[in-house]
Design an enzyme around this catalytic site. Structure first.
Site, short mmCIF file in Angstrom:
data_model
loop_
_atom_site.label_atom_id
_atom_site.label_comp_id
_atom_site.label_asym_id
_atom_site.label_seq_id
_atom_site.Cartn_x
_atom_site.Cartn_y
_atom_site.Cartn_z
N GLN A 99 45.53 67.31 30.08
CA GLN A 99 44.93 66.04 29.74
C GLN A 99 43.42 66.55 29.28
OE1 GLN A 99 43.40 62.70 32.02
NE2 GLN A 99 44.67 61.42 30.82
N HIS A 179 42.50 62.23 26.38
CA HIS A 179 42.33 61.08 27.03
C HIS A 179 41.46 60.03 26.14
CE1 HIS A 179 41.37 58.56 30.50
NE2 HIS A 179 41.18 59.40 31.38
N HIS A 182 40.17 54.50 29.67
CA HIS A 182 39.34 54.04 31.03
C HIS A 182 37.80 54.40 30.60
CE1 HIS A 182 43.27 55.57 33.38
NE2 HIS A 182 43.40 54.40 32.72
N TYR A 184 36.05 56.21 28.98
CA TYR A 184 35.26 57.43 28.65
C TYR A 184 34.91 57.78 27.32
CZ TYR A 184 36.59 58.55 33.49
OH TYR A 184 36.82 58.24 34.91
C1 FNR Z 1 43.97 58.10 38.56
N1 FNR Z 1 44.11 57.81 36.97
C2 FNR Z 1 43.59 58.92 36.05
N2 FNR Z 1 43.88 58.63 34.62
C3 FNR Z 1 43.53 59.53 33.69
O1 FNR Z 1 44.19 58.99 32.63
N3 FNR Z 1 43.11 60.63 34.03
C4 FNR Z 1 42.69 60.89 35.03
O2 FNR Z 1 42.17 62.04 35.69
C5 FNR Z 1 42.92 60.21 36.42
N4 FNR Z 1 42.64 60.37 37.69
C6 FNR Z 1 43.13 59.41 38.69
C7 FNR Z 1 42.67 59.61 40.23
C8 FNR Z 1 43.29 58.79 41.10
C9 FNR Z 1 42.92 59.32 42.40
C10 FNR Z 1 43.79 57.98 40.59
C11 FNR Z 1 44.42 56.79 41.84
C12 FNR Z 1 44.14 57.62 39.29
C13 FNR Z 1 44.79 56.82 36.68
C14 FNR Z 1 46.30 57.09 36.90
O3 FNR Z 1 46.73 58.16 35.88
C15 FNR Z 1 47.42 55.92 36.91
O4 FNR Z 1 47.22 55.37 35.68
C16 FNR Z 1 47.09 54.94 37.95
O5 FNR Z 1 46.92 55.48 39.30
C17 FNR Z 1 47.98 53.93 37.99
O6 FNR Z 1 49.35 54.28 38.44
P1 FNR Z 1 50.17 54.16 39.86
O7 FNR Z 1 49.01 54.80 40.86
O8 FNR Z 1 49.81 52.84 40.07
O9 FNR Z 1 51.38 54.60 39.74
#
Ligand code: FNR
Length: 365
Positions: A99, A179, A182, A184
């Site tokens: 990513q 990415h 979110h 960024y």
């Molecule tokens: C994330 N998420 C995330 N998304 C992304 O695009 N890049 C990243 O580096 C991260 N890092 C990250 C760290 C942690 C600890 C969490 C909990 C989440 C978001 C992640 O990819 C995902 O979209 C969410 O966690 C929602 O999915 P779940 O957890 O409901 O299955």
């Protein structure tokens, strides 16, 4: 009817099933140098049963860093570290995408020798990021108001994404994921609230989307459409960005992705982060724009994934927190086994605890 456990082709890569590991920042890279290490390798190898692992966000350049101890993919040492991880994931039967990340204004001057982080405009992100505190532990600090990138600086940012793609390929990754979600850098350009530019990268939606598409074209040029996907979060608030035009922006990008025929569109849904449930009419609109592989993520369980697969609205589901706590998640989901609960306190930073010590079902039994 298609099931989560059927194979799927994602661009140039064949996946044995559709339970994917979402990108998860865990802030455990080695210092100095933001280098991927043996602990990270163990973490990813334990999760090689995923249809595809998407790596944690990985900075394309020193400027792209926004949190402590996140790994990069711009130095030879980082590429070598990632190579040891991708080799080990492949040896364990898995597949892994990198990513590619630039955090833009979600950052801090301490990562940049005292210089301000960059963004589309000097519009502040009124929230905090994580730096190393004086005690060495993660500490939350406010993000400064960023500096707007000059028009002449943008080709360099695009070039950093291109070079990061070359590096990801050299490091043995199977795919790259840009990415663009979110809040960024790419999202900061996309949203009118954070992009007040008057050059070719600001103004109407098509111009705000231009950086994402310039980056996509450079990344495709460095590899090919079959190895490139993009993650977007069109709806909901993430990292201080809640774009009222997000729905339209998502559809605009999806159409541009379809035109280029890229390997996948990764849709990050907002409800896990306190946002609204995505409704099916938006999923249908996105599907109408993008006929390729759509990966859905955000609060998925088997029932949600199977329903959306059957409706043709997604092609695979990515799981985040369940994969943190369950290294053997696909095997557990396949038999309806109980899941370990994730420990929030060890998500960001630290060592093996809460990272490589979650038991598999076999270990529990
Ligand atoms: C994330 N998420 C995330 N998304 C992304 O695009 N890049 C990243 O580096 C991260 N890092 C990250 C760290 C942690 C600890 C969490 C909990 C989440 C978001 C992640 O990819 C995902 O979209 C969410 O966690 C929602 O999915 P779940 O957890 O409901 O299955």
């Amino acid at each position: 009817m298609t099931s989560l456990f059927d194979p799927v082709t994602v661009g140039a890569v064949e996946l044995p099933h559709r339970v994917l590991m979402a990108p998860l920042t865990r802030m455990r890279a080695s210092q100095p140098g933001d280098v991927p290490n043996d602990l990270m390798r163990e973490h990813y190898v334990q999760r090689a049963g995923a249809g595809l692992i998407v790596s944690e966000g990985t900075q394309i350049s020193p400027d792209g860093k926004g949190y402590m101890d996140t790994p990069g993919i711009h130095s030879a040492e980082q590429v070598a570290g990632w190579r040891r991880i991708t080799d080990a994931v492949h040896a364990a039967g898995g597949r892994i995408a990198a990513q590619l990340w630039h955090t833009g204004r979600v950052s801090h001057e301490s990562f940049h020798d005292g210089r301000l982080p960059v963004s589309a405009s000097a519009t502040p992100y009124r929230n905090r990021t994580t730096v190393r505190g004086e005690d060495g532990r993660p500490t939350r600090v406010p993000c400064p108001t960023p500096r707007a990138l000059a028009t002449e600086e943008i080709p360099r940012v695009v070039e950093d994404y291109r070079q990061a793609t070359v590096n990801a390929r050299d490091a043995g990754f199977d795919l790259v994921e840009i990415h663009a979600a979110h809040g960024y850098l790419l999202h900061q350009f996309l949203a009118a609230d954070s992009n007040r530019r008057t050059d070719a990268y600001g103004g109407p939606l098509a111009r705000r989307a231009r950086l994402t598409l310039d980056v996509l074209d450079a990344v495709v040029e460095a590899w090919d459409t079959g190895h490139v996907g993009v993650r977007i979060s069109p709806i909901g608030a993430f990292n201080g960005l809640d774009d009222p035009d997000g729905a339209a922006a998502g559809l605009h990008l999806a159409a541009a992705f379809a035109e280029r025929g890229i390997a996948f569109l990764h849709l990050s849904e907002p409800d896990w982060a306190g946002g609204p449930q995505l409704d099916d009419s938006y999923r249908e609109a996105l599907r109408a724009e993008f006929p390729g592989v759509i990966i859905g993520a955000g609060n998925y369980d088997v029932a949600k994934a199977e329903r959306l697969l059957a409706a043709g609205l997604i092609d695979a589901a990515a799981f985040g927190r369940p994969f943190i706590a369950n290294p053997d998640l696909p095997a557990r989901l396949a038999v309806g086994a109980p899941l370990n609960e994730p420990d929030l306190a060890s998500f960001y930073g630290g060592g093996a605890a809460g990272y490589t010590d979650y038991p598999t079902l076999a270990a529990v039994r």
